[in-house]
Design an enzyme around this catalytic site. Structure first.
Site, mmCIF file in Angstrom:
data_model
loop_
_atom_site.group_PDB
_atom_site.id
_atom_site.type_symbol
_atom_site.label_atom_id
_atom_site.label_comp_id
_atom_site.label_asym_id
_atom_site.label_seq_id
_atom_site.Cartn_x
_atom_site.Cartn_y
_atom_site.Cartn_z
ATOM 1 N N THR A 215 0.873 -1.168 0.000
ATOM 2 C CA THR A 215 0.000 0.000 0.000
ATOM 3 C C THR A 215 0.912 1.220 0.000
ATOM 4 O O THR A 215 1.646 1.459 0.959
ATOM 5 C CB THR A 215 -0.921 0.007 1.226
ATOM 6 N N LYS B 156 -7.211 1.396 -2.767
ATOM 7 C CA LYS B 156 -6.784 0.944 -1.437
ATOM 8 C C LYS B 156 -6.930 2.059 -0.407
ATOM 9 O O LYS B 156 -7.248 1.808 0.755
ATOM 10 C CB LYS B 156 -5.332 0.446 -1.488
ATOM 11 N N LYS C 228 0.902 5.039 8.265
ATOM 12 C CA LYS C 228 1.483 5.416 6.961
ATOM 13 C C LYS C 228 0.383 5.538 5.906
ATOM 14 O O LYS C 228 0.326 6.517 5.156
ATOM 15 C CB LYS C 228 2.521 4.357 6.565
#
Length: 297
Positions: free
Chosen positions: A100, A175, A243
């Site tokens: 990701t 995502k 993140k």
């Protein structure tokens, strides 16, 4: 490119990568693996994978390469570094980044790959350690559709809900939408559990009662039982979730979009990380309320 007996490379053997690699091995593909910590590869080496010492070596040996690492900085180094995939890759190779990562980085890698005759897909996954083990990950893929169709049989060894989303970067944008939905949902699951506890209910009975109705979610079904067992081991690390939330908020800002639910989730997770929980699973968010509760008692 026919996928029969093609050499496959896999970089990143963490919580999810190790299980994903195993599905490719079981299907009989010659597999070359690399990860920064070699001992993470030992089980796979015993099962038939071949160790190499750098992404450069994987680029030289493999026709199709999968990567799933921690942060966009890691992706950049693996793909663009001096010993990286793109500088050392073969024309006609296909690289699939399942980390990701940032949509803008996905576009950059796609363009750099094109210059060398290398096809690159961004294909982040969702489903955590359970989905990886069972080969039923959700995958969101961006890049050239014909390349996606070429590697679909490989993706199907690791996932069940595999969606082609559009041009380079589209997988990563999808995502981000996934992570945005999870972030606020996890707050809801934790608040529901702590509310049930405070009101004197049996938390397990509550989960059973509400998990098949309108409150149903992956987090409620799979992660709430872990919370009740005080199992905070990572299906997905808090540090990686922070993140992801940072990437999503950066992209949202570029679009002039405010995301208050995501902003709150990031704030709560950052507080947990400061208290030493960055390597716990995302379900450890529950500890935020436990800590608040103990500080008020």
């Amino acid at each position: 490119m026919s996928l029969d007996k093609q050499n496959i490379g896999f970089i990143g053997l963490g919580v999810m990568g190790k299980s994903m690699t195993r599905h490719l091995l079981k299907a009989g593909y010659p597999l070359f693996v690399y990860t920064r910590t070699k001992n993470k590869a030992e089980e796979l080496l015993r099962e038939g994978a071949t160790w190499v010492d750098s992404p450069k070596e994987i680029a030289e040996k493999a026709d199709v390469v999968f990567t799933i690492v921690g942060f966009p900085t890691d992706v950049k180094e693996i793909y663009l570094g001096e010993k990286g995939l793109i500088p050392n890759g073969k024309r006609g190779s296909i690289y699939i980044d399942m980390t990701t990562s940032s949509p803008s980085l996905a576009k950059l890698l796609y363009d750099k790959g094109k210059e060398k005759g290398i096809s690159i897909l961004d294909a982040p996954v969702s489903g955590g350690d359970i989905g990886a083990k069972e080969g039923r990950l959700a995958m969101m893929v961006g890049g050239d559709k014909e390349v996606f169709e070429q590697v679909l049989p490989l993706l199907q060894l690791m996932g069940t809900n595999i969606s082609y989303m559009g041009d380079a970067g589209s997988g990563q944008h999808t995502k981000m939408a996934n992570q945005i939905a999870i972030a606020s949902n996890m707050i809801g699951v934790c608040e529901a559990l702590i509310y049930a506890k405070k009101s004197g209910l049996d938390q397990q009975q509550v989960v059973k009662a509400i998990s098949t109705g309108a409150a149903s979610s992956f987090s409620l079904t799979n992660l709430a039982p872990r919370i009740l067992k005080e199992d905070y081991s990572p299906g997905f690390f808090i540090k990686h979730f922070i993140k992801d939330m940072n990437i999503a908020l950066t992209e949202a800002e570029k679009m002039g979009l405010e995301l208050p639910g995501l902003t709150l989730a990031k704030h709560l997770y950052e507080k947990l990380a400061e208290k030493g929980e960055k390597n716990s699973g995302t379900q450890a968010l529950y500890k935020y309320w436990e800590q608040e509760d103990s500080s008020h008692s």
